[in-house]
Enzyme design. Sequence first.
Site, PDB file in Angstrom:
ATOM      1  N   GLU A 238      16.449 -37.420  40.990  1.00 57.57           N
ATOM      2  CA  GLU A 238      17.107 -38.671  40.614  1.00 57.57           C
ATOM      3  C   GLU A 238      18.507 -38.484  40.055  1.00 57.57           C
ATOM      4  O   GLU A 238      19.394 -39.299  40.293  1.00 57.57           O
ATOM      5  CB  GLU A 238      16.239 -39.427  39.597  1.00 57.57           C
ATOM      6  CG  GLU A 238      14.992 -40.019  40.213  1.00 57.57           C
ATOM      7  CD  GLU A 238      14.129 -40.731  39.192  1.00 57.57           C
ATOM      8  OE1 GLU A 238      14.677 -41.492  38.387  1.00 57.57           O
ATOM      9  OE2 GLU A 238      12.909 -40.501  39.196  1.00 57.57           O
TER      10      GLU A 238
ATOM     11  N   ASP B 132      11.144 -38.452  39.218  1.00 53.59           N
ATOM     12  CA  ASP B 132      10.429 -38.312  37.942  1.00 53.59           C
ATOM     13  C   ASP B 132       8.913 -38.509  38.087  1.00 53.59           C
ATOM     14  O   ASP B 132       8.460 -39.263  38.961  1.00 53.59           O
ATOM     15  CB  ASP B 132      10.983 -39.300  36.910  1.00 53.59           C
ATOM     16  CG  ASP B 132      12.362 -38.887  36.408  1.00 53.59           C
ATOM     17  OD1 ASP B 132      12.754 -37.732  36.643  1.00 53.59           O
ATOM     18  OD2 ASP B 132      13.050 -39.721  35.790  1.00 53.59           O
TER      19      ASP B 132
ATOM     20  N   ASP C  18       6.483 -40.337  37.095  1.00 52.67           N
ATOM     21  CA  ASP C  18       5.865 -41.572  36.615  1.00 52.67           C
ATOM     22  C   ASP C  18       5.833 -42.566  37.773  1.00 52.67           C
ATOM     23  O   ASP C  18       6.234 -42.248  38.897  1.00 52.67           O
ATOM     24  CB  ASP C  18       6.608 -42.136  35.392  1.00 52.67           C
ATOM     25  CG  ASP C  18       8.089 -42.378  35.676  1.00 52.67           C
ATOM     26  OD1 ASP C  18       8.510 -42.336  36.855  1.00 52.67           O
ATOM     27  OD2 ASP C  18       8.844 -42.610  34.712  1.00 52.67           O
TER      28      ASP C  18
ATOM     29  N   GLU D   1       7.583 -45.230  38.364  1.00 50.57           N
ATOM     30  CA  GLU D   1       8.906 -45.557  38.901  1.00 50.57           C
ATOM     31  C   GLU D   1       9.413 -44.421  39.787  1.00 50.57           C
ATOM     32  O   GLU D   1       9.996 -44.652  40.846  1.00 50.57           O
ATOM     33  CB  GLU D   1       9.885 -45.830  37.760  1.00 50.57           C
ATOM     34  CG  GLU D   1      11.150 -46.502  38.232  1.00 50.57           C
ATOM     35  CD  GLU D   1      11.919 -47.179  37.114  1.00 50.57           C
ATOM     36  OE1 GLU D   1      13.032 -47.636  37.405  1.00 50.57           O
ATOM     37  OE2 GLU D   1      11.419 -47.250  35.980  1.00 50.57           O
TER      38      GLU D   1
ATOM     39  N   TYR E 232       8.641 -34.346  29.927  1.00 52.17           N
ATOM     40  CA  TYR E 232       9.071 -35.690  30.339  1.00 52.17           C
ATOM     41  C   TYR E 232       8.914 -36.689  29.204  1.00 52.17           C
ATOM     42  O   TYR E 232       7.903 -36.703  28.510  1.00 52.17           O
ATOM     43  CB  TYR E 232       8.274 -36.144  31.558  1.00 52.17           C
ATOM     44  CG  TYR E 232       8.864 -37.359  32.222  1.00 52.17           C
ATOM     45  CD1 TYR E 232      10.208 -37.395  32.600  1.00 52.17           C
ATOM     46  CD2 TYR E 232       8.087 -38.486  32.466  1.00 52.17           C
ATOM     47  CE1 TYR E 232      10.742 -38.511  33.202  1.00 52.17           C
ATOM     48  CE2 TYR E 232       8.618 -39.605  33.079  1.00 52.17           C
ATOM     49  CZ  TYR E 232       9.947 -39.607  33.441  1.00 52.17           C
ATOM     50  OH  TYR E 232      10.488 -40.724  34.031  1.00 52.17           O
TER      51      TYR E 232
ATOM     52  N   ARG F  63       8.852 -40.056  29.116  1.00 52.60           N
ATOM     53  CA  ARG F  63       8.189 -41.361  29.247  1.00 52.60           C
ATOM     54  C   ARG F  63       6.698 -41.116  29.396  1.00 52.60           C
ATOM     55  O   ARG F  63       6.203 -40.800  30.471  1.00 52.60           O
ATOM     56  CB  ARG F  63       8.745 -42.139  30.445  1.00 52.60           C
ATOM     57  CG  ARG F  63      10.164 -42.634  30.207  1.00 52.60           C
ATOM     58  CD  ARG F  63      10.635 -43.605  31.272  1.00 52.60           C
ATOM     59  NE  ARG F  63      11.985 -44.047  30.972  1.00 52.60           N
ATOM     60  CZ  ARG F  63      13.093 -43.435  31.404  1.00 52.60           C
ATOM     61  NH1 ARG F  63      12.988 -42.354  32.149  1.00 52.60           N
ATOM     62  NH2 ARG F  63      14.286 -43.894  31.093  1.00 52.60           N
TER      63      ARG F  63
ATOM     64  N   HIS G 148       0.534 -37.674  31.924  1.00 51.46           N
ATOM     65  CA  HIS G 148       0.940 -36.305  31.615  1.00 51.46           C
ATOM     66  C   HIS G 148       1.049 -36.141  30.111  1.00 51.46           C
ATOM     67  O   HIS G 148       0.756 -37.053  29.361  1.00 51.46           O
ATOM     68  CB  HIS G 148       2.253 -35.931  32.321  1.00 51.46           C
ATOM     69  CG  HIS G 148       3.230 -37.047  32.422  1.00 51.46           C
ATOM     70  ND1 HIS G 148       3.474 -37.725  33.589  1.00 51.46           N
ATOM     71  CD2 HIS G 148       4.010 -37.640  31.494  1.00 51.46           C
ATOM     72  CE1 HIS G 148       4.369 -38.681  33.382  1.00 51.46           C
ATOM     73  NE2 HIS G 148       4.702 -38.648  32.130  1.00 51.46           N
TER      74      HIS G 148
END
Length: 692
Positions: free
Chosen positions: A10, A83, A85, A87, A299, A301, A345
Site C-alpha cells: 500500500e 495490510d 485487515d 480493508e 500491525y 489496527r 492478529h
Amino acid sequence: MAYKYLVIVESPAKAKTIEKYLGRNYKVVASVGHLRDLPKSRMGIDIENNYEPDYISIRGKGPIIKDLKKHAKKAEKVYLASDPDREGEAIAWHLAHLLDLDLEDKNRVVFNEITKEAVKQAFKEPRQINLDLVDAQQARRILDRLVGYSISPLLWKKVKKGLSAGRVQSVALKMILDREAEINAFVPQEYWSISGDFIKSRKKFRASFYGVDGKKQALDNEENVKAITQRLTNDQYEVTSITKKERKRNPAKPFTTSSLQQEAARKLNFRTRKTMMVAQQLYEGISLGKQGTVGLITYMRTDSTRLSDVAKEEAHRFILETYGAEYSVGMTSSTKKESGAQDAHEAIRPSSIMRTPDSIKSYLDKDQFRLYSLIWARTVASRMKPAILDTMRVTLEQNGVVFVANGSKVKFQGFMKVYVEGKDDGKEEKENILPDLEKGESVKAVDLEPKQHFTQPPARYSEATLIRTLEENGVGRPSTYAPTLETIQRRYYVKLVQKRFEPTELGEIVNALIVEFFPQIVDMTFTAEMEADLDKIAEAQVDWVTVIDRFYQPFEKELAKAEVEMEKIQIKDEPAGFDCELCGHPMVIKLGRYGKFYACSNFPECRNTKPIVKEIGMKCPTCHEGEVIERKTKKNRIFYGCSRYPECEFTSWDKPIARPCPKCQHYLVEKKVKGGKRVQCSECDYKEDIQK
C-alpha cells in the site's frame, strides 16, 4: 533491472522496507492506498440489483494503475501484500480485478510485522484472497454510502450545504450531546467532609471522618458537621482497630488500537490521528543505520490483546536477564479473547522486545521515540508478575466519633518497575505510608478541618474517554475511531475546548433531526448489532446482501417520511452591534463551516468578513495601543496576541494578566504547570501559586 516476481503493497515506505528483505528477484511497488472506490458524484449503489456497487478508478490514480499493469506484464507472478485487515483484503481484491489476476490463485501474502523473518515466512505460505473478508469490508462501505448519500443531501436541503451524516459519527455526536444534556440538567448536591493530620512520634498521616458509634454517616450539611465537632472534646484519639492486608495489582493487557489511542492521549497528549500516523511509521519501517530498515511494531489496527509464543518467549528472556526470574510470568498464557473482538492478529507490540527504546533512540524522532517507548513498556509489563501492595486501614475514635486512615506501600514492584497505566482523570495512584501503630494507643489530631463540597456533573468526553465508551458499547472498529472524531470536528458539529468535546449549535440541530427521523442510525444497540453482523459476514456465517437489505428496508421508509416531514431550518444571522467599515451596512454574526464569524449584511455586494475575537481585558504590553485577544492556530491551539497585528507582533502562549509584576513591573502570565496553574512574571523569576 530484471525481476521474476512483482509485489504490490500500500505505501512507498512499506515497499522500500520489504524490497530490501526479498532480494533482486522481487520488485516491490506501492498502490498508495485504494485504486478503486464508489464514485464521489453519485450514490454508486444499484439498490434494485442486490445493492451491486459500481466501482470506478479513483481520480488521479490513472498513472499508478498504468505503471502497475506495466510491471505486472513483466512478472512471472504477482503477489498482493496489502495490510493484514479487511480493508487490506479489499485493496488486494480490487488490484486483482484491475490486473486481471485469477482469484483462485494463491497470490495473497500477509504479515503482522515487517521484519525479515516475518516477511520471508509469509512468502512461503501465500493464500487465496479471502472473499468473506472482502464482502465484510464491502458491506461496511455500502452501508456507510447508503446512510451518508441519503441523509447528507437532506441536511444540505433542510439546514445548510457541506453537512454530513454517518453511522458511527452520528452515534458519537449523540453521545456528546446526551452528555451535555446531563451536565445542563445536573443539580449540585451539598456534602461536607472532615479530615486532617494526625501525629504519632512526629510522623504525620492523614485521616478522614467515617461515622459515629461504628456506623458510616454522611455529612449532608453544616448542621451535621456541627453535631460531630461538638462531640469532639480534645485532640487525643484512640487507635481502635488496625487491618493489614496484602493486595495484588495486575498489569494492563498489551495494546489494542483503541487502548493505544487512549493511553497516548493520556500520557503523551497525542490526538488520535497523530497516534495512528506515528504508529504507521513505526510499523512500515525505520532505518536503523547498519541494521537497515526495520518495522519496529506489529500491525497497529487490531482489537486483540493476544501475544504470539515468539513474543512471550522473547519477553520472558528479556525480563529474566534484566530484572530476574521473580519478575517474569514465564510462558504462561496471557489473555483470553476479548468479547466482540475479531482477534484477526496480535496485539500491538514491538517486533523485537530486545530492541529497547534507548538502543534505537538516535534513529527516531521525538514522537516516534515516545510512542515506541509506550508500546515497548506496556508489552514488557504485560508479561511481568503482579505488583504486591501492603495495605493498612486504621480507625481512630474519640467519644464515638470515628476517623479512618488508609495507607499502602509497595511490597513488590512487579510490572510497576516498567510501566503503570494512566488514568482518565489524570490522578495517578500514590503511595500513602502510615506509621507503625498499635491498637489502644493514643494519637494527636492537628488541623482538623471541615470542608463544604458540591457534587460535580459528569465530565465532557475527551478523545480517550469517547473512544473507550464507543468501544465498550461495540460501536465502530479500531480503524473507524480516528476518522470519526476528525469528521465531527471538521463539520463543526463539536469543538475541542480544553481537550474536551463541546457540541456546537450546528451539532445540536443536526443531531435533533437525525434522532427524530432516523432513530435507528443513532441507536447504540442497533449500531453494535450491525458491527456484529459485519463480523458474521467475515466469518462466512451470513450473506452480505441479506445484512444490507435487513437494514435498508426500514431505512428507506424513514427516508421517504423525512423527505416529506422534515422542515427547512433557517439558521438566522445575529446582529453584531456595529457597522461595516467598508460600506456602512450593519455587520451580522454568521455560522460558517469553521464556526461563527462577522460578515457584512450587504452580501454579496460587500464581502467584508472578520473573525470573532475574544478580548481578555488588557492592553498590549508591547505597543500599549491594541487589545490583547485570544487567537487560535490552525491546529486549534489557543494563544494570545495584539489586535493590531501585523503592525504589532506581540504573541504569548501563556495568558497575560492585567497587573504588573511587583518585582520588576513587567506583565504577569498565567502558566499551566503540573497539578494546576501558576502566575509568574514574563521577564523575571517572580512566581505565585494560584489557590485552588
